[in-house]
Write a protein that holds these residues in place. Structure first.
Motif, PDB file in Angstrom:
ATOM      1  N   UNK A 204      37.262  20.187  28.403  1.00 15.21           N
ATOM      2  CA  UNK A 204      38.518  20.849  28.749  1.00 15.21           C
ATOM      3  C   UNK A 204      38.365  21.919  29.827  1.00 15.21           C
ATOM      4  N   UNK A 205      37.144  22.133  30.290  1.00 18.19           N
ATOM      5  CA  UNK A 205      36.927  23.125  31.353  1.00 18.19           C
ATOM      6  C   UNK A 205      36.969  24.553  30.844  1.00 18.19           C
ATOM      7  N   UNK A 206      36.986  24.713  29.505  1.00 18.64           N
ATOM      8  CA  UNK A 206      37.068  26.077  28.964  1.00 18.64           C
ATOM      9  C   UNK A 206      35.684  26.635  28.622  1.00 18.64           C
ATOM     10  N   UNK A 207      34.639  25.853  28.889  1.00 20.95           N
ATOM     11  CA  UNK A 207      33.293  26.393  28.692  1.00 20.95           C
ATOM     12  C   UNK A 207      33.092  27.544  29.690  1.00 20.95           C
ATOM     13  N   UNK A 208      32.374  28.583  29.271  1.00 22.19           N
ATOM     14  CA  UNK A 208      32.253  29.768  30.144  1.00 22.19           C
ATOM     15  C   UNK A 208      30.805  30.014  30.588  1.00 22.19           C
ATOM     16  N   UNK A 209      30.705  30.535  31.799  1.00 23.02           N
ATOM     17  CA  UNK A 209      29.417  30.899  32.386  1.00 23.02           C
ATOM     18  C   UNK A 209      29.636  32.160  33.229  1.00 23.02           C
ATOM     19  N   UNK A 210      28.572  32.947  33.409  1.00 23.87           N
ATOM     20  CA  UNK A 210      28.663  34.112  34.308  1.00 23.87           C
ATOM     21  C   UNK A 210      27.971  33.718  35.610  1.00 23.87           C
ATOM     22  N   UNK A 273      29.446  28.332  25.488  1.00 24.33           N
ATOM     23  CA  UNK A 273      29.535  29.666  26.094  1.00 24.33           C
ATOM     24  C   UNK A 273      28.127  30.209  26.318  1.00 24.33           C
ATOM     25  N   UNK A 274      27.796  30.503  27.556  1.00 25.81           N
ATOM     26  CA  UNK A 274      26.459  31.012  27.847  1.00 25.81           C
ATOM     27  C   UNK A 274      26.542  32.176  28.822  1.00 25.81           C
ATOM     28  N   UNK A 275      26.332  33.360  28.310  1.00 25.32           N
ATOM     29  CA  UNK A 275      26.152  34.498  29.192  1.00 25.32           C
ATOM     30  C   UNK A 275      25.203  35.478  28.516  1.00 25.32           C
ATOM     31  N   UNK A 276      24.684  36.398  29.317  1.00 26.76           N
ATOM     32  CA  UNK A 276      23.558  37.167  28.811  1.00 26.76           C
ATOM     33  C   UNK A 276      23.764  38.660  28.995  1.00 26.76           C
TER      34      UNK A 276
END
Ligand code: NAD
Length: 331
Positions: A204-210, A273-276
């Protein structure tokens, strides 16, 4: 004369670090097999050796011929999603190749080995990911990165090799390979727009990345060898603000000045969801530059248009076809 060896210096991150080192008047050797990089990316002034880190005889000769003080190891195939289907290649190239380099670093008493790992080592651990979390990689790419991290630790304990490990994430900018259908979402979107194609989005394109602009992190990766406090440590490195892939697609269209539709495809097996968290590196380097996504994409778009459309060929030796996303089979 002492040299900094930059593996993968014809690639995206490696070319930026090599240029930064040359601008700081260091002597630089680039080792790259050109499997994912381009000779035109290699900055002027670097000695270029075409070859693979998998070739241990080549490495033995290289270390015998040149006095290498620092190693910046970027040479790898960073197609995380594809790594499930090219397991042998992934471990040979990304793990055994790294171990070959670590062997030479030990033998020739290199002062510091800088390794680019990845937040893929965290797998689906809850964001923001922190360096003291117990890693749980979910794909062979992340497993190989974690194994190299662990090998560096034991190489230090046994032989005293010093190292710095970075776990960067979702880096984009000038020199990124635009023509690889398996990785680099920003480059894929730009290439699709230039071809008048829709933007392919998994799920759905709602996966998130920084998404991290390369210029913000290059100085830290290059200069860490001069900061003892970095030695034998692992650092997350990148931008703090996360965006969904859908938001990214809109920002890329704005930066390119080209509109198209989003083409939604079946979700693939990936971390949603992948951010650090970046507080650890900021203790040493302070607040580093954070180029906004709009600004960074604008700079990359200028370069991408100059570079032009890149054809995106298929990986030739897929080892497992079961569960391979169908879009990767398209011509
Ligand atoms: N780009 C990112 O967002 C990101 C995030 C985390 C980690 N990393 C890591 O940073 C490093 C550089 O990534 P990049 O995005 O610049 O990719 P890239 O493909 O642009 O650069 C990698 C370079 O390594 C070369 N290479 C590949 N296998 C090699 C081998 N066996 N011997 C010698 N050279 C080889 C390729 O030809 C290419 O020029 C990789 O190790 C990657 O895993 C990248």
């Amino acid at each position: 004369m002492s040299y900094s060896l930059v593996t993968g210096g014809a690639g995206f991150i490696g070319a930026h670090v090599a240029k930064y080192l040359l601008d700081a008047e260091k002597q630089v050797i680039v080792l790259d097999d050109l499997s994912g990089g381009f000779e035109e990316n290699i900055p002027k002034g670097a000695i270029f050796i075409k070859g693979s880190v998998v070739d241990h005889e080549l490495l033995e000769k290289l270390f015998n011929d040149y006095s290498i003080e620092y190693i910046y190891h970027f040479g790898a195939y960073a197609a995380e999603g594809l790594s499930h289907f090219i397991r042998r290649f992934n471990y040979t190239n990304n793990l055994t190749g790294s171990v070959n380099l670590i062997n030479e670093a030990i033998k020739y008493k290199v002062k510091c080995f800088v390794f680019t790992s990845s937040i893929a080592t965290y797998g689906a651990l809850p964001p923001p990911m922190q360096e003291d979390m117990v890693p749980q990689p979910e794909d062979p790419y992340g497993v190989a990165k974690l194994a190299v991290e662990m090998d560096l630790k034991v190489a230090h304990e046994m032989f005293g090799l010093d190292y710095v490990i970075f776990r960067p994430h979702n880096v984009y900018g000038e020199y990124q390979n635009l023509g690889d259908r398996y990785r680099n979402v920003v480059g894929i979107f730009m290439n699709q727009l230039m071809q008048g194609n829709q933007l392919s989005v998994f799920g759905d394109g709602l996966q998130t990345r920084a998404f991290t602009y390369i210029g913000d992190i290059t100085p830290i990766m290059a200069d860490c060898v001069h900061k003892e406090a970095c030695y034998r440590e692992i650092f997350n490195l990148g931008a703090d603000k996360e965006y969904s892939v859908k938001e990214l697609a809109n920002e890329v269209m704005k930066a390119m000045g080209i509109e198209n539709e989003l083409r939604y495809m079946e979700a693939r097996n990936e971390v949603v969801h992948a951010h650090a968290d970046h507080s650890k590196i900021k203790v040493i380097f302070g607040e580093y530059d954070t180029t906004s996504l709009a600004e960074g994409l604008k700079k990359m778009a200028v370069w991408a248009k100059k570079t032009g459309i890149k054809s995106s060929s298929k990986f030739e030796n897929i080892e497992i076809t079961e569960k391979l996303p169908p879009v990767w089979l398209e011509d």
